[in-house]
Design a protein around this motif. Structure first.
Motif, PDB file in Angstrom:
ATOM      1  N   SER A   1       0.834  -1.195   0.000  1.00  0.00           N
ATOM      2  CA  SER A   1       0.000   0.000   0.000  1.00  0.00           C
ATOM      3  C   SER A   1       0.874   1.254   0.000  1.00  0.00           C
ATOM      4  CB  SER A   1      -0.914   0.007   1.228  1.00  0.00           C
ATOM      5  OG  SER A   1      -1.701  -1.156   1.294  1.00  0.00           O
ATOM      6  N   GLU A   2       1.966   1.137   0.699  1.00  0.00           N
ATOM      7  CA  GLU A   2       2.919   2.242   0.768  1.00  0.00           C
ATOM      8  C   GLU A   2       4.293   1.670   1.071  1.00  0.00           C
ATOM      9  OE1 GLU A   2       3.536   6.454   3.257  1.00  0.00           O
ATOM     10  OE2 GLU A   2       1.866   5.104   3.732  1.00  0.00           O
ATOM     11  N   SER A   3       5.275   2.114   0.359  1.00  0.00           N
ATOM     12  CA  SER A   3       6.655   1.698   0.651  1.00  0.00           C
ATOM     13  C   SER A   3       7.589   2.858   0.339  1.00  0.00           C
ATOM     14  CB  SER A   3       7.049   0.448  -0.145  1.00  0.00           C
ATOM     15  OG  SER A   3       6.777   0.602  -1.525  1.00  0.00           O
ATOM     16  N   PHE A   4       8.557   3.012   1.215  1.00  0.00           N
ATOM     17  CA  PHE A   4       9.484   4.125   1.023  1.00  0.00           C
ATOM     18  C   PHE A   4      10.781   3.847   1.782  1.00  0.00           C
ATOM     19  CE2 PHE A   4       6.690   5.137   4.582  1.00  0.00           C
ATOM     20  CZ  PHE A   4       7.551   5.570   5.581  1.00  0.00           C
ATOM     21  N   ILE A   5      11.778   4.667   1.480  1.00  0.00           N
ATOM     22  CA  ILE A   5      13.067   4.617   2.170  1.00  0.00           C
ATOM     23  C   ILE A   5      13.151   5.840   3.067  1.00  0.00           C
ATOM     24  CG2 ILE A   5      15.569   4.602   1.903  1.00  0.00           C
ATOM     25  CD1 ILE A   5      15.082   3.562  -0.983  1.00  0.00           C
ATOM     26  N   SER A   6      13.474   5.613   4.340  1.00  0.00           N
ATOM     27  CA  SER A   6      13.695   6.743   5.250  1.00  0.00           C
ATOM     28  C   SER A   6      15.160   6.771   5.663  1.00  0.00           C
ATOM     29  CB  SER A   6      12.803   6.633   6.484  1.00  0.00           C
ATOM     30  OG  SER A   6      13.197   5.546   7.294  1.00  0.00           O
ATOM     31  N   TYR A   7      15.608   7.939   6.034  1.00  0.00           N
ATOM     32  CA  TYR A   7      17.020   8.131   6.390  1.00  0.00           C
ATOM     33  C   TYR A   7      17.100   8.615   7.832  1.00  0.00           C
ATOM     34  CZ  TYR A   7      17.334   7.872   1.331  1.00  0.00           C
ATOM     35  OH  TYR A   7      17.229   7.463   0.012  1.00  0.00           O
ATOM     36  N   ASP A   8      17.450   7.714   8.726  1.00  0.00           N
ATOM     37  CA  ASP A   8      17.461   8.008  10.153  1.00  0.00           C
ATOM     38  C   ASP A   8      18.894   8.160  10.657  1.00  0.00           C
ATOM     39  OD1 ASP A   8      14.744   7.577   9.948  1.00  0.00           O
ATOM     40  OD2 ASP A   8      14.809   5.559  10.787  1.00  0.00           O
ATOM     41  N   PRO A   9      19.141   9.129  11.531  1.00  0.00           N
ATOM     42  CA  PRO A   9      20.493   9.297  12.076  1.00  0.00           C
ATOM     43  C   PRO A   9      20.906   8.105  12.927  1.00  0.00           C
ATOM     44  CG  PRO A   9      18.924  10.669  13.259  1.00  0.00           C
ATOM     45  CD  PRO A   9      18.185  10.101  12.079  1.00  0.00           C
ATOM     46  N   LEU A  10      22.232   7.915  13.036  1.00  0.00           N
ATOM     47  CA  LEU A  10      22.771   6.758  13.754  1.00  0.00           C
ATOM     48  C   LEU A  10      23.034   7.033  15.226  1.00  0.00           C
ATOM     49  CD1 LEU A  10      25.398   5.445  11.159  1.00  0.00           C
ATOM     50  CD2 LEU A  10      23.040   4.661  11.504  1.00  0.00           C
ATOM     51  N   GLY A  11      23.500   8.240  15.544  1.00  0.00           N
ATOM     52  CA  GLY A  11      23.867   8.536  16.933  1.00  0.00           C
ATOM     53  C   GLY A  11      25.110   9.404  16.991  1.00  0.00           C
ATOM     54  N   ALA A  12      26.032   9.046  17.867  1.00  0.00           N
ATOM     55  CA  ALA A  12      27.273   9.811  18.050  1.00  0.00           C
ATOM     56  C   ALA A  12      28.323   9.323  17.056  1.00  0.00           C
ATOM     57  CB  ALA A  12      27.789   9.673  19.476  1.00  0.00           C
ATOM     58  N   ILE A  13      28.845  10.248  16.256  1.00  0.00           N
ATOM     59  CA  ILE A  13      29.848   9.929  15.247  1.00  0.00           C
ATOM     60  C   ILE A  13      31.172  10.560  15.668  1.00  0.00           C
ATOM     61  CG2 ILE A  13      30.390   9.908  12.792  1.00  0.00           C
ATOM     62  CD1 ILE A  13      27.658   8.640  13.500  1.00  0.00           C
TER      63      ILE A  13
END
Length: 454
Positions: A114-126
């Motif tokens: 019905s819906e599909s997408f790519i999201s870009y989530d931060p990882l944390g401390a770099i």
């Protein structure tokens, strides 16, 4: 364990300041602060982070003289080039102000869902481990996209630019970034193992030598932490028979000698075809002789001082070993402590250190090639793969050679340089991963597939 790091003006030898190393407990406290800050920062709207970028750009412009003076004092960069570096950092902010929301937006993918997408989530401390040669720019090209993506940053800067590192931390705070969003760690090498073992650190980026890259990659791999490595280079500058020297000779000189030759993407090997060789050598030499050698605070200065005396000695040794193997000094090769005269070495062959190794200073190695084919083969004869430049008027013909260059960048009739709009990075012993552009802001995110049936 040493208790302090000291900074020195490499041009005068004057001691600038002493800084206390962070204790292990102080490091742990900063990691905890980073972790807590990330929990809130990662949930801020991208528009909020972009707004802070605008503050950052304004502060850079307003205080560029102060920041430039600090860089020049700590590592000897000519003041005019230091100011240009600060201005470039502001331009970087402007690029991500204009593009970050688009780069980080969910990408809709048509599937049976019905819906599909790519999201870009931060990882944390770099964790960022950064060098002294471009002490603002190297940090900003990491920090601006990484923090804008929702991560928090921890900087381990080169010890001889510790004052710059702390100034950058204050700059982020003054721009309105929350405490713990960007922090400087003043630590020693023996603290690195425990730092990379800490679960708070999610990934590492390093700009530096191949040796440092291998060490950090091994530690990060052991702890399953992602790495981006931008390591050394010995870029080739190919000058073909039809090159327009009148138009581009200043670019070629700048490609080797700017920042006192201390650049990973500098033109270290000039590979010149035989029919233009003599003309090139004369023209190039005359331009190098005209470079003004002076105090780095002189606005007309171009050649000043390398960042440390030990680095100048190391370069001198590479040249000396090459001379023993048959190379010849065409011009220069005088050293006074950290000051190294712009130098041109001819009769360079593939077995010499100044051909095989990275030479981090104002030494140009000149190699004669019989034709374009040999020039391209000599350029590829390298363990490194950061960039290559070719000077020619036959642009239509050079297109067929683009795929022959295995480097991370190929510049035609221009010096290799970093540009916020284009990805930057290398291949082979020059490392992996990319900084800048869209690729750079997506290096430290979780590229997440989302699949929804209703």
């Amino acid at each position: 364990m040493k208790k302090q790091v000291e900074t020195y003006n490499p041009y005068t030898g004057e001691k600038l300041k002493s800084y206390n190393f962070n204790s292990n407990s102080e490091v742990n406290s900063k990691l905890e602060t980073a972790n807590q800050t990330f929990n809130d920062w990662s949930n801020k709207p991208i528009a909020h982070r972009v707004k802070l970028l605008k503050n950052l750009a304004n502060l850079l412009e307003d205080n560029k003289q102060e920041y430039a003076n600090l860089m020049t004092e700590e590592m000897g960069k000519p003041i005019s080039q230091s100011i240009a570096e600060i201005e470039k950092c502001a331009t970087l902010c402007d690029f991500y102000i204009a593009n970050a929301e688009n780069f980080l937006a969910d990408q809709i993918i048509e599937t049976e869902a019905s819906e599909s997408f790519i999201s870009y989530d931060p990882l944390g401390a770099i964790l960022a481990i950064m060098p002294w040669n471009y002490p603002f720019w190297q940090v900003f090209r990491f920090a601006v996209p990484t923090l804008t993506a929702g991560n928090v940053g921890l900087l381990k800067h080169a010890s001889n630019v510790t004052g710059t590192a702390l100034a950058i931390q204050k700059l982020f705070t003054d721009a309105g970034y929350p405490e713990g969003c960007f922090q400087t760690l003043i630590i020693q090498h023996d603290q690195m193992d425990s730092l990379l073992e800490n679960d708070t650190i999610k990934a590492v980026t390093l700009t530096g030598s191949e040796k440092a890259g291998r060490s950090i990659a091994a530690l990060a791999g052991k702890n399953l932490k992602k790495t981006v490595l931008e390591l050394g280079g010995n870029n080739a500058c190919i000058v073909l028979d039809d090159a327009n020297l009148d138009k581009y000779i200043d670019t070629m000189v700048n490609a080797r000698m700017q920042n006192n030759g201390q650049s990973c993407i500098a033109a270290k090997r000039f590979i010149v075809t035989k029919n233009i060789y003599d003309t090139f050598l004369t023209t190039f030499t005359n331009k190098v002789k005209d470079l003004k050698q002076a105090n780095p605070k002189d606005y007309d200065a171009y050649s000043t001082s390398m960042a440390r005396e030990d680095l100048a000695k190391e370069l001198e040794e590479q040249v000396s070993k090459s001379l023993q193997l048959g190379a010849k000094v065409h011009y220069g090769n005088l050293r006074d402590k950290a000051k190294y005269q712009p130098t041109i070495i001819t009769d360079v062959t593939t077995d010499m250190p100044i051909f095989k190794e990275e030479t981090f200073g104002p030494v140009a190695a000149i190699i004669k090639a019989k034709d374009k084919t040999e020039a391209l083969n000599l350029a590829k004869n390298s363990r490194f793969g950061l960039g290559t430049m070719i000077f020619t008027e036959d642009i239509d013909n050079i297109y067929q050679d683009i795929s022959q260059i295995p480097d991370g960048a190929l510049f035609i009739n221009e010096m290799v340089k970093s540009d916020p709009r284009l990805p930057f990075g290398g291949t082979k012993a020059s490392g992996y991963g990319r900084e800048l552009s869209k690729e750079g802001i997506l290096e430290f995110v979780n590229t997440k597939t989302v699949y929804i049936n209703k």
